[in-house]
Design an enzyme around this catalytic site. Structure first.
Site, PDB file in Angstrom:
ATOM      1  N   CYS A 111      52.368  20.752  13.305  1.00 37.20           N
ATOM      2  CA  CYS A 111      53.811  20.568  13.760  1.00 37.20           C
ATOM      3  C   CYS A 111      54.037  20.576  15.380  1.00 37.20           C
ATOM      4  O   CYS A 111      53.236  20.675  15.974  1.00 37.20           O
ATOM      5  CB  CYS A 111      54.174  22.204  13.563  1.00 37.20           C
ATOM      6  SG  CYS A 111      54.289  22.857  11.809  1.00 37.20           S
ATOM      7  N   GLY A 162      53.940  15.808  13.325  1.00 34.07           N
ATOM      8  CA  GLY A 162      54.281  16.183  12.167  1.00 34.07           C
ATOM      9  C   GLY A 162      55.413  14.856  11.698  1.00 34.07           C
ATOM     10  O   GLY A 162      56.362  14.726  12.225  1.00 34.07           O
ATOM     11  N   ASN A 220      54.406  26.596  15.475  1.00 32.43           N
ATOM     12  CA  ASN A 220      53.464  25.701  15.413  1.00 32.43           C
ATOM     13  C   ASN A 220      52.145  26.384  15.255  1.00 32.43           C
ATOM     14  O   ASN A 220      52.019  27.238  16.211  1.00 32.43           O
ATOM     15  CB  ASN A 220      53.345  24.938  16.725  1.00 32.43           C
ATOM     16  CG  ASN A 220      52.181  23.933  16.843  1.00 32.43           C
ATOM     17  OD1 ASN A 220      51.493  23.699  15.952  1.00 32.43           O
ATOM     18  ND2 ASN A 220      52.114  23.477  18.207  1.00 32.43           N
ATOM     19  N   GLY A 221      51.458  26.223  14.318  1.00 31.28           N
ATOM     20  CA  GLY A 221      50.060  26.877  14.378  1.00 31.28           C
ATOM     21  C   GLY A 221      49.816  27.215  12.826  1.00 31.28           C
ATOM     22  O   GLY A 221      50.455  26.626  11.925  1.00 31.28           O
ATOM     23  N   CYS A 250      42.914  25.670  21.876  1.00 32.60           N
ATOM     24  CA  CYS A 250      42.422  24.478  21.009  1.00 32.60           C
ATOM     25  C   CYS A 250      41.860  23.405  21.851  1.00 32.60           C
ATOM     26  O   CYS A 250      42.585  22.753  22.545  1.00 32.60           O
ATOM     27  CB  CYS A 250      43.506  23.925  20.093  1.00 32.60           C
ATOM     28  SG  CYS A 250      42.791  22.718  19.303  1.00 32.60           S
ATOM     29  N   TYR A 281      42.593  14.669  21.037  1.00 31.31           N
ATOM     30  CA  TYR A 281      43.117  13.873  20.035  1.00 31.31           C
ATOM     31  C   TYR A 281      44.674  14.369  19.867  1.00 31.31           C
ATOM     32  O   TYR A 281      45.608  13.264  19.622  1.00 31.31           O
ATOM     33  CB  TYR A 281      42.405  14.043  18.449  1.00 31.31           C
ATOM     34  CG  TYR A 281      43.062  13.305  17.332  1.00 31.31           C
ATOM     35  CD1 TYR A 281      43.378  11.575  17.721  1.00 31.31           C
ATOM     36  CD2 TYR A 281      43.594  13.606  16.421  1.00 31.31           C
ATOM     37  CE1 TYR A 281      43.926  11.037  16.601  1.00 31.31           C
ATOM     38  CE2 TYR A 281      44.461  13.132  15.357  1.00 31.31           C
ATOM     39  CZ  TYR A 281      44.463  11.714  15.457  1.00 31.31           C
ATOM     40  OH  TYR A 281      45.080  11.022  14.702  1.00 31.31           O
ATOM     41  N   SER A 331      44.180   6.126  19.645  1.00 29.08           N
ATOM     42  CA  SER A 331      43.725   7.406  20.275  1.00 29.08           C
ATOM     43  C   SER A 331      42.151   7.394  20.846  1.00 29.08           C
ATOM     44  O   SER A 331      41.967   7.996  21.946  1.00 29.08           O
ATOM     45  CB  SER A 331      43.277   8.523  19.110  1.00 29.08           C
ATOM     46  OG  SER A 331      42.548   7.948  18.043  1.00 29.08           O
ATOM     47  N   ASP A 363      35.484   6.127  19.295  1.00 31.60           N
ATOM     48  CA  ASP A 363      36.571   6.718  18.440  1.00 31.60           C
ATOM     49  C   ASP A 363      36.547   8.123  18.824  1.00 31.60           C
ATOM     50  O   ASP A 363      35.601   8.826  19.713  1.00 31.60           O
ATOM     51  CB  ASP A 363      36.241   6.520  16.902  1.00 31.60           C
ATOM     52  CG  ASP A 363      37.522   6.710  16.378  1.00 31.60           C
ATOM     53  OD1 ASP A 363      38.710   7.151  16.756  1.00 31.60           O
ATOM     54  OD2 ASP A 363      37.491   6.785  15.016  1.00 31.60           O
ATOM     55  N   ASP A 364      37.542   8.886  18.672  1.00 34.11           N
ATOM     56  CA  ASP A 364      37.603  10.236  19.041  1.00 34.11           C
ATOM     57  C   ASP A 364      36.976  11.317  18.196  1.00 34.11           C
ATOM     58  O   ASP A 364      36.590  12.400  18.653  1.00 34.11           O
ATOM     59  CB  ASP A 364      39.479  10.804  19.048  1.00 34.11           C
ATOM     60  CG  ASP A 364      39.906  10.366  17.629  1.00 34.11           C
ATOM     61  OD1 ASP A 364      39.764  11.417  16.799  1.00 34.11           O
ATOM     62  OD2 ASP A 364      40.543   9.443  17.606  1.00 34.11           O
ATOM     63  N   CYS A 423      39.052  23.909  10.437  1.00 31.24           N
ATOM     64  CA  CYS A 423      40.127  24.607  11.093  1.00 31.24           C
ATOM     65  C   CYS A 423      40.880  25.352  10.185  1.00 31.24           C
ATOM     66  O   CYS A 423      41.666  24.963   9.252  1.00 31.24           O
ATOM     67  CB  CYS A 423      40.880  23.489  12.145  1.00 31.24           C
ATOM     68  SG  CYS A 423      42.003  24.469  13.179  1.00 31.24           S
ATOM     69  N   CYS A 468      38.897  27.356  22.004  1.00 38.17           N
ATOM     70  CA  CYS A 468      38.584  27.248  20.570  1.00 38.17           C
ATOM     71  C   CYS A 468      37.925  25.933  20.265  1.00 38.17           C
ATOM     72  O   CYS A 468      38.591  25.035  20.191  1.00 38.17           O
ATOM     73  CB  CYS A 468      39.860  27.544  19.669  1.00 38.17           C
ATOM     74  SG  CYS A 468      39.404  27.680  18.073  1.00 38.17           S
ATOM     75  N   CYS A 475      35.754  24.195  15.334  1.00 36.50           N
ATOM     76  CA  CYS A 475      35.756  22.839  14.436  1.00 36.50           C
ATOM     77  C   CYS A 475      34.314  22.304  14.659  1.00 36.50           C
ATOM     78  O   CYS A 475      33.499  21.471  13.712  1.00 36.50           O
ATOM     79  CB  CYS A 475      36.618  21.770  14.346  1.00 36.50           C
ATOM     80  SG  CYS A 475      37.120  21.291  16.175  1.00 36.50           S
TER      81      CYS A 475
END
Length: 486
Positions: A16, A42, A117-118, A252, A258, A299, A361-362, A398, A454, A457
Site C-alpha cells: 500500500c 499498490g 500501510n502494513g 523494513c 526495492y 529496479s 537485479d534486486d 514477510c 527488520c 525475509c
C-alpha cells in the site's frame, strides 16, 4: 490473461501507499496527485476520502489512480480542505471493492476514515474476539479491526480510544486517520513501514514516501518517528504524542533495496544513494571478469551503476524496456504467449552478442524471473552470463505487509546458492552478504542482539509476535494429526 512484463511476475510486492493533507483548499486533488506518485506501492485499487467540515465524502475504485481520479466530476464530489487516500495491493483480504481503502465508519464520536500501510499480524485473533462480542465486519481487511477496537473502547476521548486500539494490535502499520476533530498520522513502535511529513504553505501533508511530497510541491519536514502519533487539528494546531514508550526501531530494510522509488528519502537516507552503495559493496564482495554490467530494469539500475563504478566494468543497457505496453493482454496460445514476453523487455542483441555480462537485479524470489532473463541473454548471444543480486537470499516469508510467497516456494529456501545457479542456468550467481547490506546502509554490520532493521525475509528474525501465523501452524499440525489418526 497474463502480464506482459516477465520481470514483474516474480517480485515481492509492497502492499500500500498512503497520502493525507490537512488545510488545503483543493485537498482531494492534491491527494490524487500524491497517489499517482505512490502508484508503484499498490496497483489493484485506489480510494480518497475528504471532509468538508460537515460531512465525509468517499470515492473508491478498482484499478489505477489514473482513470479513476483524473476526472473533474470525481474531484468535485470530494470537497473539503482535508482528505486522505490509499493505493492498494492486497496482502490480506480478497481483491474486492469492499476492501479498498480508506475504510470509513460512523462511530459514536462521528465519522472515522482510515488508510493503512502494513499488516496486522494478530488481526484474525482480534477479529474473532470482536465478532464473539457482537461486532459486524463489512470487509475482510485486517485494517477494519482497528475501527472496531476504537468503537468498542471504554476510554472517553476519541484519541484515547484510538491509542487503546493500537495497543491491542501487533505487526506493522503506518496510518492516516480522519475524524471531525482533525487528522492523525502514526507509525508502529518499530517503524517497520515508512511515513513522512511535509508542508505546503499552511497545509500539513503525510505520505508513505517523499516523492509524493515532491509531486505536489511540498517541502519535506521529517519522518514520523517509530511509535509517534502526529495530530493536526482543524484549526492547524500540530502536536506529537509517543504513547508506546521506548522501543528499539526496526524499519523494513527492503524499502531501501526495492520497494521505495529511488528518488525518495526513507528515514533520512536517499534511496538512490543507498542502492548505488549496495551495488558497490556487491562488487567488492563478489567480483567477476566481464565486459559489461547490465541492470535488470528498472529496479536494478542504481545498484548496477554502483557495481560498475566500483568494478570499473562499463555500465550498459543490455535489456531495453518499452514503456508503451499495457499491463495485461489476451494470449491466444502458448507460442504467442512466449513471444509476448518480449513486448515489454527485449535484449539489446548488438551489444550483448559474444560478450561476458554481469546482470544486476534486486532479488530472487521464486527464481522464474531470473531463469527468463538468463535465457534471454543466452538467446541474444552472450558468451557468459553472471548474476549478482543486490540483497541476501530471500529465505523467509514477510508478515508485515509484503506479498511474499509461502516459504516453501522461495527458491533460496529450497536450494543453496549452487543449486540456485544451476536452476537459473547462470555461469555464476552471488548475493550481497547481510553484513554488506548493513554496511551499504551506513552501519558497520548487522548487530546480532539488536539489529537496526527488520530483515526477517533474509534472516528469519521477526521483530514482533506472529500470533495469527503461529495459530495457523498449530491448527495445521492438529489437522495433519487428525488425518493420521483417522
Amino acid at each position: 490473461m497474463i502480464t506482459t512484463n516477465p520481470f514483474d511476475d516474480d517480485k515481492l510486492r509492497e502492499e500500500c501507499g498512503i497520502f493525507g493533507v490537512s488545510g488545503a483548499e483543493t485537498a482531494s486533488a492534491m491527494v490524487a496527485l500524491g497517489l499517482h506518485a505512490l502508484q508503484h506501492r499498490g496497483q489493484e485499487a485506489a480510494g480518497i476520502t475528504s471532509w468538508d467540515g460537515h460531512d465525509f465524502h468517499t470515492h473508491r475504485a478498482m484499478g489505477h489512480v489514473a482513470g479513476n481520479f483524473d476526472r473533474d466530476e470525481v474531484i468535485r464530489a470530494l470537497p473539503g480542505d482535508t482528505a486522505c487516500g490509499h493505493v492498494r495491493y492486497s496482502t490480506t483480504g480478497e481483491t474486492s471493492l469492499r476492501n479498498v481503502q480508506p475504510l470509513y465508519a460512523e462511530l459514536n464520536s462521528g465519522g472515522f476514515a482510515i488508510a493503512h500501510n502494513g499488516n496486522i499480524s494478530n488481526a484474525m485473533k482480534v477479529r474473532r474476539e470482536l465478532i464473539r462480542r457482537g461486532s459486524i465486519f463489512q470487509s475482510t481487511s485486517d485494517t477494519e479491526v482497528i475501527i472496531h477496537l476504537v468503537a468498542t473502547s471504554n476510554y472517553r476521548t476519541l484519541l484515547d480510544k484510538f491509542i487503546d486500539a493500537l495497543k491491542q494490535i501487533e505487526g506493522a502499520y503506518s496510518l492516516i486517520v480522519m475524524t471531525p476533530e482533525g487528522m492523525i498520522a502514526c507509525r508502529d513502535p518499530l517503524g517497520i513501514r515508512p511515513l513522512v511529513m511535509g508542508k505546503l504553505g499552511d497545509s500539513i501533508i503525510f505520505a508513505s514516501e517523499t516523492v509524493a511530497l515532491d509531486v505536489v510541491g511540498a517541502d519535506y519536514v521529517r519522518s514520523i518517528e517509530p511509535g509517534e502519533l502526529v495530530i493536526v487539528t482543524n484549526d492547524g494546531e500540530l502536536r506529537s504524542l509517543r504513547p508506546f514508550g521506548e522501543v528499539h526501531p526496526r524499519p523494513c530494510i527492503f524499502e531501501h533495496v526495492y520497494f521505495s522509488r529511488p528518488d525518495s528519502i526513507i528515514d533520512n537516507s536517499s534511496v538512490y544513494s543507498v542502492r548505488k552503495a549496495i551495488g558497490a559493496q556487491l562488487a567488492i564482495e563478489n567480483p567477476v571478469d566481464a565486459d559489461y554490467v547490465i541492470p535488470v530494469p528498472d529496479s536494478g539500475v542504481p545498484a548496477a551503476i554502483g557495481y560498475a563504478q566500483q568494478s570499473g566494468i562499463p555500465f550498459e543497457l543490455g535489456i531495453i524496456r518499452s514503456h508503451y505496453i499495457g499491463r495485461t493482454f489476451i494470449q491466444p496460445g502458448d507460442k504467442v504467449r512466449h513471444l509476448g514476453v518480449k513486448l515489454k523487455h527485449n535484449a539489446n542483441r548488438a551489444l550483448i552478442q559474444g560478450k561476458r555480462i554481469v546482470l544486476i537485479d534486486d532479488s530472487i524470489v521464486r527464481g522464474t524471473t531470473s531463469l527468463k532473463i538468463v535465457q534471454m541473454m543466452r538467446e541474444a548471444g552472450a558468451a557468459e552470463v553472471h548474476m549478482r543480486i543486490a540483497s541476501p537470499p530471500t529465505k523467509h516469508s514477510c508478515f508485515y505487509g509484503v506479498d511474499t510467497p509461502e516459504r516453501t516456494k522461495l527458491l533460496a529456501h529450497k536450494l543453496d546458492i549452487g543449486g540456485m545457479q544451476d536452476f537459473i542456468h547462470a555461469d555464476s550467481l552471488a548475493f550481497i552478504s547481510i553484513d554488506g547490506l548493513y554496511k551499504a546502509l551506513g552501519e558497520a554490520k548487522r548487530a546480532d542482539i539488536r539489529p537496526q532493521y527488520c530483515d526477517a525475509c533474509f534472516t528469519g528474525d521477526y521483530p514482533t509476535k506472529l500470533t495469527d501465523q503461529d495459530e495457523a501452524v498449530v491448527e495445521n499440525q492438529f489437522e495433519l494429526l487428525a488425518e493420521r489418526v483417522s
